[in-house]
Motif scaffolding. Structure first.
Motif, mmCIF file in Angstrom:
data_model
loop_
_atom_site.group_PDB
_atom_site.id
_atom_site.type_symbol
_atom_site.label_atom_id
_atom_site.label_comp_id
_atom_site.label_asym_id
_atom_site.label_seq_id
_atom_site.Cartn_x
_atom_site.Cartn_y
_atom_site.Cartn_z
ATOM 1 N N VAL A 106 10.667 -2.210 10.440
ATOM 2 C CA VAL A 106 10.901 -3.471 9.752
ATOM 3 C C VAL A 106 9.765 -4.354 10.613
ATOM 4 O O VAL A 106 9.728 -4.654 11.526
ATOM 5 C CB VAL A 106 12.251 -4.008 9.964
ATOM 6 N N LEU A 107 8.771 -4.833 9.602
ATOM 7 C CA LEU A 107 7.707 -5.630 10.344
ATOM 8 C C LEU A 107 7.958 -7.003 10.102
ATOM 9 O O LEU A 107 7.676 -7.833 11.010
ATOM 10 C CB LEU A 107 6.454 -5.207 9.335
ATOM 11 N N ALA A 108 8.751 -7.395 9.037
ATOM 12 C CA ALA A 108 9.290 -8.809 8.906
ATOM 13 C C ALA A 108 10.643 -8.970 8.196
ATOM 14 O O ALA A 108 10.895 -8.021 7.254
ATOM 15 C CB ALA A 108 8.295 -9.683 8.502
ATOM 16 N N GLU A 109 11.103 -9.693 8.448
ATOM 17 C CA GLU A 109 12.489 -9.903 7.560
ATOM 18 C C GLU A 109 12.765 -11.647 7.500
ATOM 19 O O GLU A 109 12.788 -12.202 8.513
ATOM 20 C CB GLU A 109 13.758 -9.414 8.543
ATOM 21 N N SER A 110 12.919 -12.284 6.462
ATOM 22 C CA SER A 110 13.002 -13.338 6.365
ATOM 23 C C SER A 110 13.570 -13.945 4.861
ATOM 24 O O SER A 110 13.613 -13.120 3.912
ATOM 25 C CB SER A 110 12.050 -14.354 6.276
ATOM 26 N N GLU B 52 3.041 -14.679 5.139
ATOM 27 C CA GLU B 52 2.135 -14.596 6.528
ATOM 28 C C GLU B 52 2.164 -13.202 7.250
ATOM 29 O O GLU B 52 1.393 -12.671 7.605
ATOM 30 C CB GLU B 52 2.819 -15.597 7.343
ATOM 31 N N ALA B 53 3.515 -12.427 7.093
ATOM 32 C CA ALA B 53 3.406 -11.120 7.824
ATOM 33 C C ALA B 53 2.415 -10.229 6.895
ATOM 34 O O ALA B 53 2.100 -9.309 7.521
ATOM 35 C CB ALA B 53 4.884 -10.682 7.875
ATOM 36 N N VAL B 54 2.737 -10.258 5.491
ATOM 37 C CA VAL B 54 1.814 -9.363 4.841
ATOM 38 C C VAL B 54 0.244 -9.726 4.906
ATOM 39 O O VAL B 54 -0.491 -8.756 5.306
ATOM 40 C CB VAL B 54 1.941 -9.577 3.221
ATOM 41 N N GLN C 114 7.243 -0.572 6.871
ATOM 42 C CA GLN C 114 6.327 0.380 6.863
ATOM 43 C C GLN C 114 6.965 1.779 7.115
ATOM 44 O O GLN C 114 7.782 1.953 8.202
ATOM 45 C CB GLN C 114 5.325 -0.146 7.907
ATOM 46 N N ASP C 115 6.735 2.742 6.368
ATOM 47 C CA ASP C 115 7.032 4.165 6.743
ATOM 48 C C ASP C 115 6.197 4.687 7.540
ATOM 49 O O ASP C 115 4.887 4.872 7.084
ATOM 50 C CB ASP C 115 7.171 4.873 5.305
ATOM 51 N N THR C 116 6.609 5.270 8.901
ATOM 52 C CA THR C 116 5.706 6.099 9.645
ATOM 53 C C THR C 116 6.127 7.606 9.786
ATOM 54 O O THR C 116 7.087 7.833 9.234
ATOM 55 C CB THR C 116 5.715 5.031 11.071
ATOM 56 N N ASP D 93 0.779 -1.241 -0.088
ATOM 57 C CA ASP D 93 -0.016 0.022 -0.174
ATOM 58 C C ASP D 93 0.803 1.219 0.011
ATOM 59 O O ASP D 93 2.172 1.191 -0.359
ATOM 60 C CB ASP D 93 -0.825 0.151 1.192
ATOM 61 N N VAL D 94 0.531 2.225 0.406
ATOM 62 C CA VAL D 94 1.082 3.565 0.219
ATOM 63 C C VAL D 94 2.307 3.685 1.193
ATOM 64 O O VAL D 94 3.028 4.164 0.817
ATOM 65 C CB VAL D 94 0.119 4.758 0.390
ATOM 66 N N VAL D 95 2.159 3.077 2.411
ATOM 67 C CA VAL D 95 3.275 3.182 3.347
ATOM 68 C C VAL D 95 3.989 1.843 3.692
ATOM 69 O O VAL D 95 5.025 1.935 4.496
ATOM 70 C CB VAL D 95 2.618 3.643 4.786
ATOM 71 N N ALA D 96 3.579 0.737 3.117
ATOM 72 C CA ALA D 96 4.184 -0.513 3.384
ATOM 73 C C ALA D 96 4.741 -1.142 2.241
ATOM 74 O O ALA D 96 4.002 -1.170 0.971
ATOM 75 C CB ALA D 96 3.225 -1.522 3.919
ATOM 76 N N HIS D 97 5.942 -1.624 1.906
ATOM 77 C CA HIS D 97 6.609 -2.329 0.852
ATOM 78 C C HIS D 97 7.819 -3.226 1.368
ATOM 79 O O HIS D 97 8.001 -3.399 2.403
ATOM 80 C CB HIS D 97 7.232 -1.484 -0.051
ATOM 81 N N ILE D 98 7.933 -4.215 0.248
ATOM 82 C CA ILE D 98 8.888 -5.189 0.459
ATOM 83 C C ILE D 98 10.039 -5.015 -0.347
ATOM 84 O O ILE D 98 9.931 -4.587 -1.530
ATOM 85 C CB ILE D 98 8.476 -6.518 0.390
ATOM 86 N N MET D 99 11.236 -4.969 0.067
ATOM 87 C CA MET D 99 12.581 -5.046 -0.709
ATOM 88 C C MET D 99 13.522 -5.761 -0.196
ATOM 89 O O MET D 99 13.285 -6.557 0.757
ATOM 90 C CB MET D 99 13.229 -3.302 0.045
#
Length: 184
Positions: free
Chosen positions: A110-114, A122-124, A102-104, A84-90
């Motif tokens: 960092v919401l998840a890293e794997s 699952e995190a998404v 997630q940008d705040t 979405d506008v504030v969350a992405h995966i890189m």
């Protein structure tokens, strides 16, 4: 005077050849590095596309009326899979680890890293569920509680009338007394 020019020309010719060779070598090295960078970026995009395909079943379940999510891959210096506008995966620094961020207003979280695609899916999924609950809560319009209106105690109007009547009578009596004393 013509001799120093010839001497300078002879001295600069070997430098030109060496500079030309050095430029050619530098250009070849830059092309090799660029090729490696392009290959790494292509590998990142490919891994993000694999993750994007793994997220298809999740986003197929999201109702059409919910327009919070705008999923897509942006291909810039750092390719990203936007949720979405504030969350992405890189991709992480090692280019094999997924980082779900997630940008705040206070910075990036960092919401998840794997390395595992399933863990990121699952995190998404958890993130999408939380966002949908937040949206539902925001859409509910709660009626504003009305403050209780305290009625003012009603004063008896009789007292106001009697006070006005007495003051009027005193004023008339004073005016009559003043008029009678003047006429004497």
């Amino acid at each position: 005077m013509s001799e120093p020019q010839n001497a300078g020309t002879n001295a600069s010719q070997p430098r030109t050849v060496r500079l030309r060779d050095a430029l050619l070598k530098a250009r070849i090295e830059a092309a090799d590095r660029t090729g490696v960078v392009v290959d790494l970026r292509d590998a990142e995009v490919a891994r993000l596309e694999i993750l994007n395909d793994a997220l298809d079943p999740l986003f197929a379940e999201v109702p059409d009326r919910v327009d919070l999510f705008d999923r897509g891959i942006s291909q810039g210096d750092t390719p990203r899979l936007w949720i979405d506008v504030v969350a992405h995966i890189m991709m992480g620094r090692d280019k094999r680890m997924y980082r779900f961020v997630q940008d705040t207003r206070h910075g990036r979280i960092v919401l998840a890293e794997s390395h595992d695609t399933g863990a990121i899916v699952e995190a998404v999924t958890d993130y999408v569920a939380r966002r949908m609950v937040e949206r539902e809560r925001a859409m509910i319009v709660m009626p504003e509680p009305k403050p209780p209106v305290a009625e003012k105690p009603r004063r008896s109007r009789v007292w106001s009338f009697l006070l006005g009547f007495i003051l009027g009578a005193v004023a008339l009596f004073g005016f009559a007394l003043f008029a009678s004393l003047r006429s004497w």
